[in-house]
Design an enzyme around this catalytic site. Structure first.
Site, mmCIF file in Angstrom:
data_model
loop_
_atom_site.group_PDB
_atom_site.id
_atom_site.type_symbol
_atom_site.label_atom_id
_atom_site.label_comp_id
_atom_site.label_asym_id
_atom_site.label_seq_id
_atom_site.Cartn_x
_atom_site.Cartn_y
_atom_site.Cartn_z
ATOM 1 N N CYS A 280 109.681 74.640 50.827
ATOM 2 C CA CYS A 280 109.697 74.717 49.358
ATOM 3 C C CYS A 280 110.125 73.407 48.707
ATOM 4 O O CYS A 280 109.448 72.885 47.804
ATOM 5 C CB CYS A 280 110.551 75.891 48.892
ATOM 6 S SG CYS A 280 112.327 75.737 49.195
ATOM 7 N N HIS A 328 115.810 78.247 46.926
ATOM 8 C CA HIS A 328 114.349 78.188 46.809
ATOM 9 C C HIS A 328 113.976 77.462 45.521
ATOM 10 O O HIS A 328 114.676 77.559 44.510
ATOM 11 C CB HIS A 328 113.739 79.594 46.803
ATOM 12 C CG HIS A 328 112.245 79.592 46.962
ATOM 13 N ND1 HIS A 328 111.639 79.350 48.166
ATOM 14 C CD2 HIS A 328 111.243 79.765 46.053
ATOM 15 C CE1 HIS A 328 110.318 79.398 48.008
ATOM 16 N NE2 HIS A 328 110.055 79.637 46.732
ATOM 17 N N HIS A 340 104.481 77.185 44.698
ATOM 18 C CA HIS A 340 105.600 77.047 45.630
ATOM 19 C C HIS A 340 105.132 77.337 47.047
ATOM 20 O O HIS A 340 104.038 77.868 47.267
ATOM 21 C CB HIS A 340 106.764 77.978 45.236
ATOM 22 C CG HIS A 340 106.513 79.430 45.518
ATOM 23 N ND1 HIS A 340 107.495 80.297 45.940
ATOM 24 C CD2 HIS A 340 105.370 80.185 45.423
ATOM 25 C CE1 HIS A 340 106.998 81.514 46.092
ATOM 26 N NE2 HIS A 340 105.723 81.480 45.788
#
Length: 365
Positions: A280, A328, A340
């Protein structure tokens, strides 16, 4: 006689156990009863119930999340390990240069000492008295004085260089120790990641094919995808729709968003920063690097890489972060959507930002 014969054939009367014998018999009886009860209970005890599909899905989700937390820690330590490696290499180069200069000075000093030994057998006053050319001798004596000054300077320089080399080596030793610690920490996080991902795969393997497909559908929906998203036409549709939704506020943000669109469909691989796979924070770092901006490596450092903005102020190119541990990150593209890298098995994709616990956003400076 008859009475005697009758009494002779009568069975002796059984007397109950008393005293120690009675206690021993009771103990044996109770032990036998307990053994029988235990055996009966062991055979009848219900087996541990297998986890339901919902419980398996919840455990897998936790393992994936924990693996992502460990991945970001790994990324941070990896960055420090690279810096420590560079520091050790730089100090090694500096120590080598200093050693070369020291050896050169020692060679010069040795040549001077040899020359002095060859010409210094007589006292200078005796040499002057015996000289047939006092003027020439005096000129040479002045040169020897200057050589002596140079020798003193060389000795002082050598002492300084020895001290400097000792300091450099001490720094190198400290950096080497730090590097060893970083590498041990890297191994710890690497083990944690691979263990959690292996546990997740084992749990998924306990599901039936239908249950696993259902889990993938739920997970894809939670991360903004679906089975159709793996299809090339759906991917192109996602890209074109998102591009047409909201314009980026400036050219740099536009380049970052364009890079992220180009990464759609590429696999998630922990620790990866492209160009063929990403995690990520690796994706957001690479996207902004394509725009000429250097971001730090991890989610918990990227959140401080610009100006914090509220959810209502989001614009394309902003970094959006999730979970309380800032584990994240995605790149906002407008319309409540982001691009993402979700998790292992789920490629880079477009997703709504309201599918995960929102933790904050940053506009890259």
């Amino acid at each position: 006689m008859a009475a005697h014969r009758k009494s002779a054939h009568r069975k002796p009367k059984q007397r109950p156990f008393t005293g120690p014998a009675a206690r021993t018999a009771a103990t044996l009886a109770l032990a036998g009863a307990a053994t029988a009860t235990s055996a009966t209970g062991a055979g009848a005890a219900p087996a541990e119930p297998a986890p339901t599909a919902a419980q398996v899905r919840a455990k897998v989700d936790r393992l994936y999340h924990d693996a992502e937390v460990a991945t970001e820690k790994y990324n941070g330590v990896k960055e420090k390990e690279a810096a420590a490696t560079k520091a050790v290499d730089t100090l090694a180069d500096e120590a080598a240069r200093r050693t070369d200069r020291l050896n050169s000075a020692r060679h010069t000093l040795g040549s001077m000492a040899t020359a002095q030994y060859r010409t210094g057998a007589l006292d200078p006053a005796v040499q002057l008295a015996l000289s047939s050319d006092p003027d020439t001798y005096l000129e040479r004596a002045a040169q020897l004085d200057r050589a002596g000054d140079r020798q003193t300077s060389l000795l002082t320089g050598i002492r300084r260089q020895l001290s400097g080399i000792a300091r450099v080596k001490a720094r190198a030793d400290r950096e080497t120790e730090a590097l060893a610690a970083r590498r041990a920490e890297l191994q710890e996080h690497r083990t944690a990641i691979t263990t959690k991902l292996a546990d997740a795969r084992k749990l998924l393997a306990t599901l039936t094919a239908d249950e696993r497909a259902a889990y993938e559908r739920v997970a894809d929906a939670a991360h903004g995808g679906g089975p159709a998203q793996a299809d090339r036409s759906a991917t192109h549709a996602d890209r074109s729709t998102a591009r047409a939704s909201v314009a980026a506020p400036d050219s740099r943000a536009g380049r970052a968003v364009a890079f992220a669109h180009g990464a759609i469909g590429k696999p998630y691989v922990w620790g990866a920063t492209g160009p063929n796979a990403f995690d990520c924070s690796g994706l957001t770092q690479a996207a902004w690097q394509a725009a000429g901006v250097s971001l730090p490596r991890t989610t918990y450092t990227q959140i401080n890489a610009g100006q914090r903005v509220s959810r209502s102020e989001l614009a394309p190119g902003d970094l959006v972060f999730f979970y309380s541990g800032i584990s994240h990150v995605g790149l906002y593209i407008g319309g409540g959507q982001m691009i993402h890298a979700p998790r292992p098995g789920a490629p880079v994709r477009i997703a709504p930002i309201d599918q995960m616990p929102f933790a904050g956003a940053t506009r890259v400076a």
